[in-house]
Design a protein around this motif. Structure first.
Motif, PDB file in Angstrom:
ATOM      1  N   GLY A 128       0.809  -1.209   0.000  1.00  0.00           N
ATOM      2  CA  GLY A 128       0.000   0.000   0.000  1.00  0.00           C
ATOM      3  C   GLY A 128       0.843   1.259   0.000  1.00  0.00           C
ATOM      4  N   SER A 129       0.379   2.263  -0.726  1.00  0.00           N
ATOM      5  CA  SER A 129       1.024   3.570  -0.714  1.00  0.00           C
ATOM      6  C   SER A 129      -0.056   4.640  -0.760  1.00  0.00           C
ATOM      7  CB  SER A 129       1.989   3.722  -1.899  1.00  0.00           C
ATOM      8  OG  SER A 129       1.290   3.640  -3.112  1.00  0.00           O
ATOM      9  N   SER A 130       0.298   5.854  -0.383  1.00  0.00           N
ATOM     10  CA  SER A 130      -0.737   6.884  -0.330  1.00  0.00           C
ATOM     11  C   SER A 130      -0.168   8.272  -0.593  1.00  0.00           C
ATOM     12  CB  SER A 130      -1.412   6.886   1.041  1.00  0.00           C
ATOM     13  OG  SER A 130      -0.472   7.268   2.044  1.00  0.00           O
ATOM     14  N   THR A 131      -1.040   9.108  -1.080  1.00  0.00           N
ATOM     15  CA  THR A 131      -0.817  10.546  -1.147  1.00  0.00           C
ATOM     16  C   THR A 131      -2.059  11.142  -0.479  1.00  0.00           C
ATOM     17  OG1 THR A 131       0.376  10.353  -3.228  1.00  0.00           O
ATOM     18  CG2 THR A 131      -0.455  12.541  -2.641  1.00  0.00           C
ATOM     19  N   THR A 132      -1.880  11.826   0.615  1.00  0.00           N
ATOM     20  CA  THR A 132      -3.032  12.304   1.380  1.00  0.00           C
ATOM     21  C   THR A 132      -3.024  13.818   1.529  1.00  0.00           C
ATOM     22  OG1 THR A 132      -1.869  12.036   3.487  1.00  0.00           O
ATOM     23  CG2 THR A 132      -3.156  10.151   2.717  1.00  0.00           C
TER      24      THR A 132
END
Length: 135
Positions: A128-132
């Motif tokens: 999993g990876s994210s840009t928040t």
């Protein structure tokens, strides 16, 4: 709130843009089910916190992978969990998050991507990876 995104097709003969009103993702007992037969990019609102990400209809050929992206209108009262399943089977140790832990939900747009892969020995991993906090 409306979101507009290219459909990802890169061909000089085929183009397209999709516009959608964001649906509300319904979460049952903390589990958000994501049916990959319906697509690999989803946008919407979360109705509550997610403790378990349940991916269904995932192709699981050895040595192959699929990436699923969620574009979420966030709420900082929600949380994102580590547990996950692929086609009904729990993944031991859950999601392997970039940075070592699940992202923190925000009141703005959060983009969360999952790469689901099955290695040549048959082990399935979910990364999993994210840009928040996109405002």
């Amino acid at each position: 709130f409306f979101f507009q995104a290219e459909d990802g097709i890169r061909d000089d003969l085929v183009t397209g843009v999709q516009t959608c009103a964001l649906p509300i993702f319904l979460i049952s007992a903390g589990t958000l089910t994501i049916d990959t037969s319906q697509g690999t990019v989803f946008c919407g609102y979360l109705s509550s916190s997610v403790t378990t990400w349940a991916f269904t209809n995932v192709p699981t050929t050895n040595g192959k992978l699929i990436t699923v992206t969620l574009i979420l209108q966030g709420s900082s009262t929600n949380t994102y969990g580590d547990a996950c399943s692929v086609n009904g089977s729990s993944i031991s140790n859950g999601i392997k998050w970039s940075g070592g832990s699940a992202p923190t939900a925000t009141n703005n747009i959060d983009i969360i991507s999952f790469t689901i892969m099955k290695d040549n020995s048959g082990t399935i991993y979910v990364i999993g990876s994210s840009t928040t906090n996109i405002s």
